[in-house]
Design an enzyme around this catalytic site. Structure first.
Site, PDB file in Angstrom:
ATOM      1  N   MET A  54       0.799  -1.224   0.000  1.00 31.74           N
ATOM      2  CA  MET A  54       0.000   0.000   0.000  1.00 31.74           C
ATOM      3  C   MET A  54       0.836   1.281   0.000  1.00 31.74           C
ATOM      4  O   MET A  54       0.285   2.367  -0.154  1.00 31.74           O
ATOM      5  CB  MET A  54      -0.950   0.007   1.199  1.00 31.74           C
ATOM      6  CG  MET A  54      -0.294  -0.084   2.568  1.00 31.74           C
ATOM      7  SD  MET A  54       0.202   1.504   3.320  1.00 31.74           S
ATOM      8  CE  MET A  54      -1.382   2.264   3.617  1.00 31.74           C
ATOM      9  N   TYR A  55       2.149   1.204   0.150  1.00 29.23           N
ATOM     10  CA  TYR A  55       2.986   2.403   0.098  1.00 29.23           C
ATOM     11  C   TYR A  55       2.999   2.923  -1.335  1.00 29.23           C
ATOM     12  O   TYR A  55       3.647   2.359  -2.210  1.00 29.23           O
ATOM     13  CB  TYR A  55       4.405   2.115   0.557  1.00 29.23           C
ATOM     14  CG  TYR A  55       4.562   1.673   1.992  1.00 29.23           C
ATOM     15  CD1 TYR A  55       3.549   1.874   2.936  1.00 29.23           C
ATOM     16  CD2 TYR A  55       5.732   1.068   2.430  1.00 29.23           C
ATOM     17  CE1 TYR A  55       3.693   1.473   4.253  1.00 29.23           C
ATOM     18  CE2 TYR A  55       5.886   0.667   3.752  1.00 29.23           C
ATOM     19  CZ  TYR A  55       4.865   0.865   4.655  1.00 29.23           C
ATOM     20  OH  TYR A  55       5.025   0.465   5.955  1.00 29.23           O
ATOM     21  N   GLY A  56       2.266   4.002  -1.552  1.00 35.39           N
ATOM     22  CA  GLY A  56       2.181   4.552  -2.895  1.00 35.39           C
ATOM     23  C   GLY A  56       1.463   3.636  -3.852  1.00 35.39           C
ATOM     24  O   GLY A  56       1.693   3.698  -5.060  1.00 35.39           O
ATOM     25  N   GLN A  57       0.546   2.785  -3.309  1.00 33.66           N
ATOM     26  CA  GLN A  57      -0.192   1.836  -4.147  1.00 33.66           C
ATOM     27  C   GLN A  57       0.746   1.027  -5.046  1.00 33.66           C
ATOM     28  O   GLN A  57       0.524   0.863  -6.251  1.00 33.66           O
ATOM     29  CB  GLN A  57      -1.249   2.570  -4.982  1.00 33.66           C
ATOM     30  CG  GLN A  57      -2.425   3.096  -4.176  1.00 33.66           C
ATOM     31  CD  GLN A  57      -3.334   1.970  -3.670  1.00 33.66           C
ATOM     32  OE1 GLN A  57      -4.020   1.319  -4.439  1.00 33.66           O
ATOM     33  NE2 GLN A  57      -3.327   1.753  -2.356  1.00 33.66           N
ATOM     34  N   SER A  60       6.355   2.015  -3.965  1.00 30.04           N
ATOM     35  CA  SER A  60       7.519   1.702  -3.137  1.00 30.04           C
ATOM     36  C   SER A  60       8.076   0.328  -3.467  1.00 30.04           C
ATOM     37  O   SER A  60       9.299   0.136  -3.568  1.00 30.04           O
ATOM     38  CB  SER A  60       7.143   1.772  -1.650  1.00 30.04           C
ATOM     39  OG  SER A  60       8.217   1.371  -0.832  1.00 30.04           O
TER      40      SER A  60
END
Length: 349
Positions: A54-57, A60
């Site tokens: 979910m980090y930056g969809q 990352s």
């Protein structure tokens, strides 16, 4: 850099883990710069990298995948699953359906055939823990992941998961990833002792307390709520709120302590977390190369008993000066139906 055993997995990881949440649009969106930071951390002995879908969809994970080309065998790679990815139903949570889809997406973005540590990012009240442990055990057997863990689970849910694993003959959570800092010591009361009891590795996040232990935010100095982290959750930084004022008071005492022992506040803060016997690694999340370099300078810092005693005086063990999980409280607190009997059944007589 020192290395420690990751629970009972037999995997050795560095005492610093490189967190990559800052490597995405809105933080550091320069992929080449992010790759350089990852390479610099690895060159200085950090062999443990943590990310999440979910980090930056997914951005990352893509950056990490680029950085690990030619280095994959030398890096212990961790990522996570749980939060919503894209639009639509059944694209989040801890169900077999979603985890099987999410792990394939993560493998593709990370450009790897396996994930060393696959973590359940948060509990999921709608999914039986047996369902989650079952699919994760299958992924280990298939060779797509080497081990699995949980993140930000309360102590009672960690215990429940281990009991289910034993009862059903399933793989078990080998690690926990909780928030931990001088300002948020609540996990010392139950989570860390439970992890020690089960021989779990622990990688702690937010050792700088959402930026409060960077030294950037000081008492009686203006705090710009329109830039950086304050734009995400301004209520965490507004000095007119009593909880934040208390944190700023503590920061002043910690700045003085850091000066007394000849280090920076961030170095003191991270050294505190890795000094706990239950903690395997502290996740550092630099956004820039200078931030990484400053944190690495403190890697050899040893806090003696006198310094740790002074920290205990400033913030007593087991004390939270703020709730690090405030954005995601459990349903037991948010769902009134779980806290209130029907009106006709509330009286004692």
């Amino acid at each position: 850099m020192r290395y420690r055993a990751l629970g009972g997995t037999g995997i050795e990881v560095s005492a610093y883990c490189l967190g990559t949440m800052m490597f995405q649009d809105g933080c550091n969106s320069d992929h080449d710069d992010c790759v350089r930071i990852i390479h610099a951390a690895h060159d200085q002995g950090i062999n443990f990298v943590d990310t999440a879908d979910m980090y930056g969809q997914g951005e990352s994970e893509e950056i990490v995948g680029k950085a690990l080309r030619g280095r994959r065998d030398d890096v212990v790679l961790a990522t996570k699953v749980h939060f919503q990815m894209g639009e639509g139903r059944n694209r989040s949570g801890n169900s077999r359906r979603w985890i099987l889809k999410a792990v394939e997406d993560s493998l593709r973005r990370l450009n790897t055939d396996w994930i060393d540590l696959y973590q359940v990012h948060r509990p999921d009240d709608s999914t039986d823990i047996e369902e989650t442990l079952s699919v994760l055990s299958d992924l280990v057997r298939e060779g797509k992941i080497r081990a699995f863990g949980c993140s930000t689970f309360p102590a009672e849910e960690i215990v429940e998961a281990h009991q289910v694993s034993e009862r059903r003959g399933l793989g078990r959570f080998r690690t926990e990833q909780p928030p931990y800092s001088i300002l948020a010591r609540g996990i010392e009361a139950a989570v860390l002792p439970v992890c020690q009891r089960y021989g779990m590795g622990v990688l702690v996040w937010s050792p700088l307390a959402f930026g409060f232990l960077t030294g950037k935010y000081r008492k009686n100095q203006p705090i710009d709520l329109s830039t950086g982290r304050p734009t995400i959750r301004p209520e965490r930084f507004d000095p007119t709120i009593a909880e934040n004022a208390a944190k700023l008071d503590v920061v002043e005492q910690l700045v003085e302590l850091a000066e007394d022992i000849g280090c920076t506040l961030p170095q003191l803060a991270i050294a505190f977390t890795v000094a706990h016997p239950a903690v395997t690694s502290a996740i550092i999340g630099p956004r820039t190369m200078p931030q990484l370099e400053d944190l690495l300078k403190g890697a050899a810092l040893t806090l003696d008993d006198a310094t740790l005693d002074r920290i205990d005086e400033i913030v007593p063990p087991g004390t939270n000066l703020y709730n690090p999980n405030a954005p995601l409280p459990p349903r037991s607190l948010t769902d009134t139906a779980l806290r209130r009997r029907p009106l006709t059944d509330r009286a004692a007589a």
